[in-house]
Design a protein around this motif. Structure first.
Motif, PDB file in Angstrom:
ATOM      1  N   ALA A 148       0.830  -1.207   0.000  1.00  0.00           N
ATOM      2  CA  ALA A 148       0.000   0.000   0.000  1.00  0.00           C
ATOM      3  C   ALA A 148       0.864   1.256   0.000  1.00  0.00           C
ATOM      4  O   ALA A 148       0.491   2.279  -0.571  1.00  0.00           O
ATOM      5  CB  ALA A 148      -0.933  -0.004   1.209  1.00  0.00           C
ATOM      6  N   ASP A 149       2.022   1.184   0.645  1.00  0.00           N
ATOM      7  CA  ASP A 149       2.974   2.291   0.680  1.00  0.00           C
ATOM      8  C   ASP A 149       4.362   1.687   0.510  1.00  0.00           C
ATOM      9  O   ASP A 149       4.887   1.018   1.408  1.00  0.00           O
ATOM     10  CB  ASP A 149       2.875   3.050   2.004  1.00  0.00           C
ATOM     11  N   LEU A 159      -3.151  -1.022   7.496  1.00  0.00           N
ATOM     12  CA  LEU A 159      -3.308  -1.623   8.823  1.00  0.00           C
ATOM     13  C   LEU A 159      -3.138  -3.136   8.764  1.00  0.00           C
ATOM     14  O   LEU A 159      -2.565  -3.741   9.680  1.00  0.00           O
ATOM     15  CB  LEU A 159      -4.678  -1.265   9.395  1.00  0.00           C
ATOM     16  N   GLN A 160      -3.613  -3.756   7.700  1.00  0.00           N
ATOM     17  CA  GLN A 160      -3.448  -5.195   7.563  1.00  0.00           C
ATOM     18  C   GLN A 160      -1.982  -5.575   7.400  1.00  0.00           C
ATOM     19  O   GLN A 160      -1.530  -6.597   7.930  1.00  0.00           O
ATOM     20  CB  GLN A 160      -4.267  -5.705   6.377  1.00  0.00           C
ATOM     21  N   GLU A 161      -1.222  -4.769   6.656  1.00  0.00           N
ATOM     22  CA  GLU A 161       0.203  -5.046   6.510  1.00  0.00           C
ATOM     23  C   GLU A 161       0.951  -4.869   7.825  1.00  0.00           C
ATOM     24  O   GLU A 161       1.970  -5.536   8.060  1.00  0.00           O
ATOM     25  CB  GLU A 161       0.800  -4.135   5.436  1.00  0.00           C
ATOM     26  N   LEU A 162       0.455  -3.994   8.688  1.00  0.00           N
ATOM     27  CA  LEU A 162       1.048  -3.821  10.008  1.00  0.00           C
ATOM     28  C   LEU A 162       0.513  -4.839  11.009  1.00  0.00           C
ATOM     29  O   LEU A 162       0.929  -4.822  12.178  1.00  0.00           O
ATOM     30  CB  LEU A 162       0.770  -2.402  10.524  1.00  0.00           C
ATOM     31  N   LYS A 163      -0.414  -5.710  10.554  1.00  0.00           N
ATOM     32  CA  LYS A 163      -1.057  -6.732  11.384  1.00  0.00           C
ATOM     33  C   LYS A 163      -1.800  -6.104  12.552  1.00  0.00           C
ATOM     34  O   LYS A 163      -1.782  -6.600  13.678  1.00  0.00           O
ATOM     35  CB  LYS A 163      -0.033  -7.760  11.868  1.00  0.00           C
ATOM     36  N   MET A 164      -2.461  -4.983  12.252  1.00  0.00           N
ATOM     37  CA  MET A 164      -3.319  -4.330  13.230  1.00  0.00           C
ATOM     38  C   MET A 164      -4.761  -4.777  13.022  1.00  0.00           C
ATOM     39  O   MET A 164      -5.166  -5.092  11.900  1.00  0.00           O
ATOM     40  CB  MET A 164      -3.221  -2.810  13.092  1.00  0.00           C
ATOM     41  N   ASP A 165      -5.524  -4.780  14.085  1.00  0.00           N
ATOM     42  CA  ASP A 165      -6.934  -5.156  13.988  1.00  0.00           C
ATOM     43  C   ASP A 165      -7.684  -4.087  13.202  1.00  0.00           C
ATOM     44  O   ASP A 165      -7.616  -2.895  13.524  1.00  0.00           O
ATOM     45  CB  ASP A 165      -7.549  -5.311  15.378  1.00  0.00           C
ATOM     46  N   VAL A 166      -8.412  -4.526  12.163  1.00  0.00           N
ATOM     47  CA  VAL A 166      -9.197  -3.610  11.340  1.00  0.00           C
ATOM     48  C   VAL A 166     -10.666  -3.816  11.668  1.00  0.00           C
ATOM     49  O   VAL A 166     -11.198  -4.927  11.504  1.00  0.00           O
ATOM     50  CB  VAL A 166      -8.955  -3.851   9.842  1.00  0.00           C
ATOM     51  N   TRP A 193      -7.589   1.992   1.274  1.00  0.00           N
ATOM     52  CA  TRP A 193      -6.128   2.091   1.358  1.00  0.00           C
ATOM     53  C   TRP A 193      -5.657   1.992   2.806  1.00  0.00           C
ATOM     54  O   TRP A 193      -4.680   1.291   3.110  1.00  0.00           O
ATOM     55  CB  TRP A 193      -5.661   3.398   0.729  1.00  0.00           C
ATOM     56  N   ILE A 194      -6.323   2.694   3.716  1.00  0.00           N
ATOM     57  CA  ILE A 194      -5.943   2.640   5.126  1.00  0.00           C
ATOM     58  C   ILE A 194      -6.108   1.226   5.671  1.00  0.00           C
ATOM     59  O   ILE A 194      -5.282   0.743   6.457  1.00  0.00           O
ATOM     60  CB  ILE A 194      -6.793   3.644   5.932  1.00  0.00           C
ATOM     61  N   ARG A 195      -7.157   0.537   5.238  1.00  0.00           N
ATOM     62  CA  ARG A 195      -7.375  -0.846   5.670  1.00  0.00           C
ATOM     63  C   ARG A 195      -6.212  -1.740   5.236  1.00  0.00           C
ATOM     64  O   ARG A 195      -5.748  -2.595   5.994  1.00  0.00           O
ATOM     65  CB  ARG A 195      -8.699  -1.352   5.100  1.00  0.00           C
TER      66      ARG A 195
END
Length: 386
Positions: free
Chosen positions: A50-51, A294-301, A289-291
């Protein structure tokens, strides 16, 4: 070819041969980033999709280390202190790097921390800009844009294009931490190639507003809120020169403002619902995009994400596919939003205009409304006396 200043030689035919350059050549930043990314990937980091400037490494103990690069400026953060020390040592072996310690100043942005959160401002950049333009002693303005006088923007004699472009370019960079001037800067940047005195007066109005609040910036507060939401709005036919609408959206992650945009739409909208619908589609793309980030950072979405709009007709069209004849002109956006609704990715809520945060990104507002929205967006001035 000429000899560079400071090079003295009796042979006037000699010149210097450039072996390496990071600035000035189109291919040099790409070659540098390619080399840098290869080294970082060898150390176990994964490049974000994503980035692409984001590199992430997850340890077996649940810790995370994040590396962000902008040309040759690098930020390392995370909760794995051992890995953060290790990546600095490994980068020092491959490149000439300098550890500047805890993040306090980065690309003109000042970062301050306390127990409640993190503040990001551009106070020094703002004061330097005011000093450069001779506006340090000016009378401050309460709002960045004059209300009810759009015609004045198009009046007056032509002004110097070069100086106007440089000044607006600096304001564009300043708007990276100042969403309160985003709409005004977007408005004056639309006339970069043929500015007149009215446009320059609008630029100086923004500078007078900055004189009032030079230290204002974003505050990212610690919170237990884990929601992701977006506010979308549009000013229908707001441009008096071509009657195009202005889209605006802002996204909140965990209760804090992270992205925003104010942009004139590429086509003329035939109804307010159409203009709002296009703004909603832009806000939805930002949420997706933000989702992914966050998924790449393994954060809860959170599922679904929330999207707020102050136009009931737009919300009705998004939920009801029967309005076919009335929605042909927004057919692609309609199918796109309906698909995400059916998939349960988002949920759309109606919000009154008085609580619409994106309203500040689509039009000039009177001072009371402007200040209320500035507070709701999380903009504070840590330099104000307590």
């Amino acid at each position: 070819m000429r000899q560079p200043p400071g090079f003295e030689s009796p042979d006037t035919q000699l010149v210097c041969k450039l072996n390496k350059s990071l600035y000035g050549l189109k291919q040099s930043p790409r070659a540098w980033f390619d080399k840098f990314s290869k080294v970082v990937k060898m150390l176990g980091y994964r490049q974000g999709q994503a980035d692409h400037t984001l590199f992430v490494k997850h340890s077996n103990h649940g810790h995370i280390t994040i590396l962000i690069v902008y040309v040759d400026d690098i930020i390392v953060t995370g909760d794995d202190s051992h890995e953060m020390t290790n990546i600095k040592l490994m980068l020092a072996k491959e490149f000439e790097v300098k550890d500047l310690g805890p993040l306090r100043y980065f690309l003109g942005m000042e970062i301050a921390r306390n127990r409640k959160g993190i503040s990001v401002s551009q106070r020094k950049y703002t004061l330097d800009l005011l000093a450069e333009t001779g506006m340090l002693g000016c009378k401050p303005s309460r709002t960045p844009l004059e209300l009810g006088n759009k015609q004045a923007l198009l009046e007056g004699k032509p002004v110097d294009v070069g100086s106007y472009q440089r000044l607006v370019g600096k304001l564009i960079y300043l708007s990276h931490t100042r969403p309160d001037i985003a709409f005004a800067v977007s408005l004056v940047s639309q006339y970069m190639h043929s500015p007149c005195q009215g446009h320059l007066d609008a630029v100086y109005r923004i500078l007078r507003y900055l004189k009032l609040t030079p230290g204002r910036g974003l505050f990212f507060a610690k919170t237990d809120d884990r929601s992701v939401s977006a506010f979308t709005d549009a000013d229908w036919a707001g441009s008096i020169s071509d009657r195009r609408s202005t889209s605006g959206y802002c996204t909140m992650v965990w209760g804090n403002l992270v992205t925003w945009r104010s942009k004139k739409q590429s086509v003329v909208a035939r109804s307010s619902a159409e203009a709002e619908y296009r703004a909603m589609a832009h806000g939805l793309c930002e949420l997706i995009w933000i989702r992914r980030v966050l998924q790449e950072l393994k954060m809860d979405v959170p599922h679904p994400m929330q999207l707020f709009c102050d136009n009931k007709s737009t919300i009705s069209i998004a939920h009801n596919p029967v309005h076919h004849d009335r929605t042909k002109h927004v057919e692609v956006d309609r199918h796109f939003i309906k698909e995400k609704l059916d998939a349960g990715l988002i949920i759309i809520h109606y919000i009154p205009t008085s609580n619409q945060l994106a309203d500040i990104l689509t039009k000039g507002l009177p001072e009371p409304s402007h200040e209320v929205l500035v507070g709701k967006l999380g903009l504070i001035n840590i330099y104000d006396p307590a």
